[in-house]
Design an enzyme around this catalytic site. Sequence first.
Site, PDB file in Angstrom:
ATOM      1  N   HIS A   1       0.829  -1.210   0.000  1.00  9.73           N
ATOM      2  CA  HIS A   1       0.000   0.000   0.000  1.00  9.73           C
ATOM      3  C   HIS A   1       0.860   1.256   0.000  1.00  9.73           C
ATOM      4  CE1 HIS A   1       0.561  -0.637   4.358  1.00  9.73           C
ATOM      5  NE2 HIS A   1      -0.023   0.506   4.664  1.00  9.73           N
TER       6      HIS A   1
ATOM      7  N   GLU B   1       5.975  -1.792   5.765  1.00 11.72           N
ATOM      8  CA  GLU B   1       5.519  -2.398   7.031  1.00 11.72           C
ATOM      9  C   GLU B   1       5.735  -3.909   7.044  1.00 11.72           C
ATOM     10  OE1 GLU B   1       1.985   0.654   8.483  1.00 11.72           O
ATOM     11  OE2 GLU B   1       1.402  -1.208   7.534  1.00 11.72           O
TER      12      GLU B   1
HETATM   13  C1  DHB Z   1      -4.067   2.269   5.998  1.00 12.65           C
HETATM   14  C2  DHB Z   1      -3.301   2.643   7.104  1.00 12.65           C
HETATM   15  C3  DHB Z   1      -2.340   1.774   7.613  1.00 12.65           C
HETATM   16  O1  DHB Z   1      -1.599   2.068   8.704  1.00 12.65           O
HETATM   17  C4  DHB Z   1      -2.110   0.573   7.018  1.00 12.65           C
HETATM   18  O2  DHB Z   1      -1.150  -0.202   7.520  1.00 12.65           O
HETATM   19  C5  DHB Z   1      -2.866   0.198   5.928  1.00 12.65           C
HETATM   20  C6  DHB Z   1      -3.846   1.036   5.424  1.00 12.65           C
HETATM   21  C7  DHB Z   1      -5.118   3.156   5.468  1.00 12.65           C
HETATM   22  O3  DHB Z   1      -5.243   4.293   5.952  1.00 12.65           O
HETATM   23  O4  DHB Z   1      -5.859   2.719   4.584  1.00 12.65           O
HETATM   24 FE    FE Z   2       0.030   0.772   9.032  1.00  6.30          FE
END
Ligand code: DHB
Ligand code: FE
Length: 286
Positions: free
Chosen positions: A193, A240
Site C-alpha cells: 500500500h 511495514e
Molecule cells: C491504511 C493505514 C495503515 O496504517 C495501514 O497499515 C494500511 C492502510 C489506510 O489508511 O488505509
Molecule cells: Fe500501518
Amino acid sequence: MARITASVYTSHVPAIGAALDLGKAGEPYWAPLFKGYEFSKQWMKENQPDVIFLVYNDHAVAFSMDIIPTFAIGCATEFKPADEGWGARPVPVVLGHAPLAAHIAQHVIQQDFDLTVVNKMDVDHGLTVPLSLMCGQPQAWPCPVIPFAVNVVQYPIPSGRRCYELGRALRRAVAAFDEDLNVHIWGTGGMSHQLHGPRAGLINQTFDREFLDQLIADPAALARKPHIDYVREAGAEGMEMIMWLIARGAMADGEPGGKAPRVAHRFYHVPASNTAVGHLILEDQE
Ligand code: DHB
Ligand code: FE
C-alpha cells in the site's frame, strides 16, 4: 520454560477497526474480509496463548515525530487504545506482561539488539486492529499482550535482515524465561500500500503473494530483500511488511536443525480501504 509455539501475521488497516466498531462488518464490502478471519477466531479459542508478543508499528501517535525509537518494547502493566483523531477505539485496555517483557528486554539487549524500554504508551490501530481481527469484540482481550513497536515510518528504518535476526534473538529470550508460558508472536502491517502522492492506492498482488510464499518457505532469503524493492514494488507503506520477518525469525526453523512451521491458515483479500490484506497462521511442529 516459556516457549514460542505459533506466529500470526495480519494487515492492520484502520478502516477495519472502524467497520467493526460501527457495526458494518456484515456489509457487502466488508463481509468477505471478515470471513477470512473466521478460522482464525476459532483457532485462537482452541490454541489460546498465555501471552501474545505483538510486533507492530506506531503511526506517529504514541511517539509523534519528536522521538522515534527503532525497536521499542512495552514493559508496562497496561496500554490504553490511542486517540488517533476520532477518539479512542471502544476496545478493551491491553494488559501487558511486565515480568516477561522486562526479561526479554534484558536478554535481547544482552544479545546486542538495542531496544527502547517503554513504561507508558498508548497503542494505535497497528496493535488494536489485529487483536480485533483475531479475537472479535470481547469484553477483555483473552491474554496479556507485550507491544513491540518497530520504526517503519521515518528513515532510517531497520533492515529486513536485522528484523529476522531480532526474531531469532526473541525466541532465545523467551526460552530463557523460567515460567511455563505458551507465547505467540504476531507480525502485523502491510501488505502492499501507498497512502500518499501520485501512487496513492497502489496495490501489487503479485508482490504480496510472492512475499507470502517466500515468508513461509525461505524467510532467510526474504530477509535479504532491500528496502528499495518494497518501496518500488509494494509502495512506501508496503515497508511495514518487514515486521513480519521478526515474527517469522522467532519460529523453530530459525534455529539450526529446527523444523519448518505448519501453515495452519492463509488468506489474502483486496481491497480494504487503501491496501491489500494478507494473513497467515504458522504453527511450530513438535
Ligand atoms: C491504511 C493505514 C495503515 O496504517 C495501514 O497499515 C494500511 C492502510 C489506510 O489508511 O488505509
Ligand atoms: Fe500501518
